[in-house]
Design an enzyme around this catalytic site. Structure first.
Site, PDB file in Angstrom:
ATOM      1  N   GLN A 107       0.851  -1.202   0.000  1.00 52.18           N
ATOM      2  CA  GLN A 107       0.000   0.000   0.000  1.00 52.18           C
ATOM      3  C   GLN A 107       0.880   1.243   0.000  1.00 52.18           C
ATOM      4  O   GLN A 107       0.398   2.357  -0.159  1.00 52.18           O
ATOM      5  CB  GLN A 107      -0.896   0.028   1.238  1.00 52.18           C
ATOM      6  CG  GLN A 107      -1.834  -1.166   1.351  1.00 52.18           C
ATOM      7  CD  GLN A 107      -2.506  -1.213   2.700  1.00 52.18           C
ATOM      8  OE1 GLN A 107      -3.557  -0.618   2.924  1.00 52.18           O
ATOM      9  NE2 GLN A 107      -1.888  -1.930   3.630  1.00 52.18           N
ATOM     10  N   ASN A 108       2.168   1.034   0.199  1.00 48.09           N
ATOM     11  CA  ASN A 108       3.102   2.155   0.328  1.00 48.09           C
ATOM     12  C   ASN A 108       3.484   2.710  -1.038  1.00 48.09           C
ATOM     13  O   ASN A 108       3.481   1.991  -2.029  1.00 48.09           O
ATOM     14  CB  ASN A 108       4.363   1.717   1.083  1.00 48.09           C
ATOM     15  CG  ASN A 108       4.040   1.164   2.463  1.00 48.09           C
ATOM     16  OD1 ASN A 108       2.975   1.458   3.017  1.00 48.09           O
ATOM     17  ND2 ASN A 108       4.918   0.329   2.991  1.00 48.09           N
ATOM     18  N   HIS A 125      -1.312   1.391  -4.339  1.00 51.59           N
ATOM     19  CA  HIS A 125      -1.707   2.806  -4.285  1.00 51.59           C
ATOM     20  C   HIS A 125      -0.818   3.675  -5.160  1.00 51.59           C
ATOM     21  O   HIS A 125      -0.782   4.891  -5.000  1.00 51.59           O
ATOM     22  CB  HIS A 125      -1.661   3.302  -2.829  1.00 51.59           C
ATOM     23  CG  HIS A 125      -2.760   2.732  -1.983  1.00 51.59           C
ATOM     24  ND1 HIS A 125      -2.660   2.602  -0.617  1.00 51.59           N
ATOM     25  CD2 HIS A 125      -3.968   2.211  -2.325  1.00 51.59           C
ATOM     26  CE1 HIS A 125      -3.768   2.057  -0.146  1.00 51.59           C
ATOM     27  NE2 HIS A 125      -4.579   1.794  -1.163  1.00 51.59           N
ATOM     28  N   CYS A 157       3.427  20.287 -22.141  1.00 51.46           N
ATOM     29  CA  CYS A 157       2.154  20.973 -22.465  1.00 51.46           C
ATOM     30  C   CYS A 157       1.732  21.947 -21.383  1.00 51.46           C
ATOM     31  O   CYS A 157       0.626  22.489 -21.439  1.00 51.46           O
ATOM     32  CB  CYS A 157       1.056  19.909 -22.663  1.00 51.46           C
ATOM     33  SG  CYS A 157       0.481  19.196 -21.118  1.00 51.46           S
ATOM     34  N   GLY A 194       2.676  -4.613   8.983  1.00 51.44           N
ATOM     35  CA  GLY A 194       2.629  -3.169   9.228  1.00 51.44           C
ATOM     36  C   GLY A 194       1.480  -2.439   8.582  1.00 51.44           C
ATOM     37  O   GLY A 194       1.674  -1.405   7.943  1.00 51.44           O
TER      38      GLY A 194
HETATM   39  N1  APR Z   1       6.609  -2.631  12.555  1.00 50.44           N
HETATM   40  C1  APR Z   1       5.412  -3.193  12.278  1.00 50.44           C
HETATM   41  N2  APR Z   1       4.240  -2.513  12.270  1.00 50.44           N
HETATM   42  C2  APR Z   1       4.301  -1.201  12.550  1.00 50.44           C
HETATM   43  C3  APR Z   1       5.514  -0.532  12.859  1.00 50.44           C
HETATM   44  C4  APR Z   1       6.693  -1.307  12.856  1.00 50.44           C
HETATM   45  N3  APR Z   1       7.901  -0.768  13.140  1.00 50.44           N
HETATM   46  N4  APR Z   1       5.227   0.784  13.105  1.00 50.44           N
HETATM   47  C5  APR Z   1       3.891   0.925  12.946  1.00 50.44           C
HETATM   48  N5  APR Z   1       3.335  -0.257  12.626  1.00 50.44           N
HETATM   49  C6  APR Z   1       1.927  -0.544  12.336  1.00 50.44           C
HETATM   50  C7  APR Z   1       0.921   0.238  13.154  1.00 50.44           C
HETATM   51  O1  APR Z   1       0.617  -0.451  14.367  1.00 50.44           O
HETATM   52  C8  APR Z   1      -0.283   0.252  12.196  1.00 50.44           C
HETATM   53  O2  APR Z   1      -1.091  -0.896  12.378  1.00 50.44           O
HETATM   54  O3  APR Z   1       1.711  -0.152  11.001  1.00 50.44           O
HETATM   55  C9  APR Z   1       0.347   0.213  10.805  1.00 50.44           C
HETATM   56  C10 APR Z   1       0.298   1.536  10.085  1.00 50.44           C
HETATM   57  O4  APR Z   1      -1.062   1.798   9.842  1.00 50.44           O
HETATM   58  P1  APR Z   1      -1.429   3.008   8.869  1.00 50.44           P
HETATM   59  O5  APR Z   1      -0.604   4.187   9.230  1.00 50.44           O
HETATM   60  O6  APR Z   1      -2.913   3.110   8.848  1.00 50.44           O
HETATM   61  O7  APR Z   1      -0.870   2.532   7.462  1.00 50.44           O
HETATM   62  P2  APR Z   1      -1.593   1.642   6.380  1.00 50.44           P
HETATM   63  O8  APR Z   1      -2.398   0.560   7.035  1.00 50.44           O
HETATM   64  O9  APR Z   1      -0.549   1.232   5.425  1.00 50.44           O
HETATM   65  O10 APR Z   1      -2.576   2.709   5.668  1.00 50.44           O
HETATM   66  C11 APR Z   1      -3.218   2.284   4.489  1.00 50.44           C
HETATM   67  O11 APR Z   1      -4.121   4.533   4.282  1.00 50.44           O
HETATM   68  O12 APR Z   1      -3.990   6.849   4.218  1.00 50.44           O
HETATM   69  C12 APR Z   1      -3.982   5.699   3.457  1.00 50.44           C
HETATM   70  O13 APR Z   1      -3.002   5.515   1.335  1.00 50.44           O
HETATM   71  C13 APR Z   1      -2.684   5.528   2.706  1.00 50.44           C
HETATM   72  O14 APR Z   1      -1.607   3.451   2.027  1.00 50.44           O
HETATM   73  C14 APR Z   1      -2.178   4.148   3.126  1.00 50.44           C
HETATM   74  C15 APR Z   1      -3.441   3.485   3.606  1.00 50.44           C
END
Ligand code: APR
Length: 254
Positions: A107-108, A125, A157, A194
Site C-alpha cells: 500500500q506504500n 496505491h 504541455c 505493518g
Molecule cells: N513494525 C510493524 N508494524 C508497525 C511498525 C513497525 N515498526 N510501526 C507501525 N506499525 C503498524 C501500526 O501499528 C499500524 O497498524 O503499522 C500500521 C500503520 O497503519 P497506517 O498508518 O494506517 O498505514 P496503512 O495501514 O498502510 O494505511 C493504508 O491509508 O492513508 C492511506 O493511502 C494511505 O496506504 C495508506 C493506507
C-alpha cells in the site's frame, strides 16, 4: 482464533511455515517503512494526526493544486532520497530471491521495496517516484521534476503534474489491482506486515487470501482490523526486528 506468538520457539513455527509454503505473498503497509524514518498514517506519530487527509482528496487537488502540492511535498517528497530500506524490506527482497516470497503487494508509495531489490511488487496505491501530467498523461521521474515552484507543470504541455499515487476518491491502478487479486487468490500463506487494515479496497486483499484457504501471519506493533478476525498467527513487534529473526530461523532449519 488468532494465536499470539512471542518466543523464539513459536517464531520457529512461522519460519517453518514460510520455508514450506508453496506460494507465499507479502502484503505491506506504512508500518514496514517506519523504521526507515517514514511516519505511518495512523496511530502514534501518524501523519493524519498532523495533516488533513482532505489535502489528498482528488477534488481538492484540482481546486487548490498549489495548497495541495505544498502538503504533498512536505509529506512525501521532503524525505525522498534521505531514507533507506530497513531490514524488513531487505529480508523480503532476499526471500523473493530465494523463492520464499512469490509476490509483494504494498500500500506504500515510497518505492522502498523496489529500492531494496524486490522485483515482483504491486504498488496498490501507485508510486511517488513518478509524476504524471493530468493533461497529456506523460510521466516525469521525480529526479527530473522541479518541485521548487508549485504546482509543478509539464514541460511538454504546461499541464498540471500530479504524483503517480492514488488520492482519496481515485481508482486503484488496474494492473496492480488485478495482479494483487491474482496473487492473493493463489497464495497458501500471506504475511501481513505493518498495516492497520483500515483502507478499502486494499484491506480486502488479505480477506481474499483467507477465503481461498491461505494461512494468515501478521506482524504488527498492535492489533489491526485483521487480528482476531482472519489472522491465524500474530507476531507482536517491529517488522525490522521480527523479519531478521524469522530469516535466521529459516536458515537454521534449512
Ligand atoms: N513494525 C510493524 N508494524 C508497525 C511498525 C513497525 N515498526 N510501526 C507501525 N506499525 C503498524 C501500526 O501499528 C499500524 O497498524 O503499522 C500500521 C500503520 O497503519 P497506517 O498508518 O494506517 O498505514 P496503512 O495501514 O498502510 O494505511 C493504508 O491509508 O492513508 C492511506 O493511502 C494511505 O496506504 C495508506 C493506507
Amino acid at each position: 482464533m488468532t494465536e499470539f506468538l512471542h518466543n523464539n520457539n513459536q517464531l520457529r513455527k512461522i519460519a517453518k511455515l514460510i520455508a514450506s509454503s508453496k506460494y507465499c505473498v507479502a502484503f505491506t503497509g506504512a508500518g514496514v517503512s517506519v523504521e526507515s524514518g517514514i511516519p505511518p498514517f495512523r496511530g502514534e506519530g501518524g501523519l493524519w494526526n498532523r495533516y488533513d487527509p482532505q489535502t489528498l482528496e482528488l477534488g481538492y487537488f484540482f481546486e487548490q493544486p498549489d495548497k495541495s502540492w505544498e502538503v504533498i511535498r512536505e509529506i512525501f517528497y521532503n524525505f525522498f532520497g534521505k531514507v533507506d530500506p530497513n531490514k524488513a524490506h531487505l529480508v523480503l527482497a532476499d526471500w523473493e530471491n530465494r523463492g520464499l516470497v512469490k509476490a509483494l503487494i504494498t500500500q506504500n508509495i515510497d518505492n522502498l521495496h523496489q529500492q531494496s531489490g524486490s522485483k515482483e511488487v504491486y504498488d496498490f496505491h501507485g508510486n511517488a517516484m513518478r509524476l504524471v501530467c493530468v493533461v497529456c498523461e506523460s510521466y516525469v521521474s521525480i529526479e527530473d521534476a522541479e518541485l521548487s515552484v508549485l504546482p509543478p507543470r509539464c514541460k511538454g504541455c504546461t499541464g498540471l503534474l500530479k504524483p503517480d499515487f492514488i488520492f482519496f476518491g481515485e481508482g486503484i491502478p488496474q494492473l496492480a489491482y488485478s495482479k494483487s487479486v491474482e496473487a492473493a487468490s493463489q497464495c497458501d500463506l500471506m504475511l501481513i506486515i505493518g498495516t492497520a487494515g483500515e483502507v478499502s479496497p486494499a484491506n480486502q486483499i488479505p480477506i481474499i487470501a483467507k477465503n481461498k484457504g491461505a494461512v494468515i501471519v501478521e506482524i504488527n506493533l498492535e492489533p489491526s482490523a485483521y487480528t482476531n478476525r482472519i489472522t491465524d498467527y500474530y507476531l507482536s513487534g517491529k517488522a525490522g526486528e521480527i523479519m531478521p529473526q524469522l530469516d535466521a530461523l529459516i536458515k537454521e532449519c534449512a
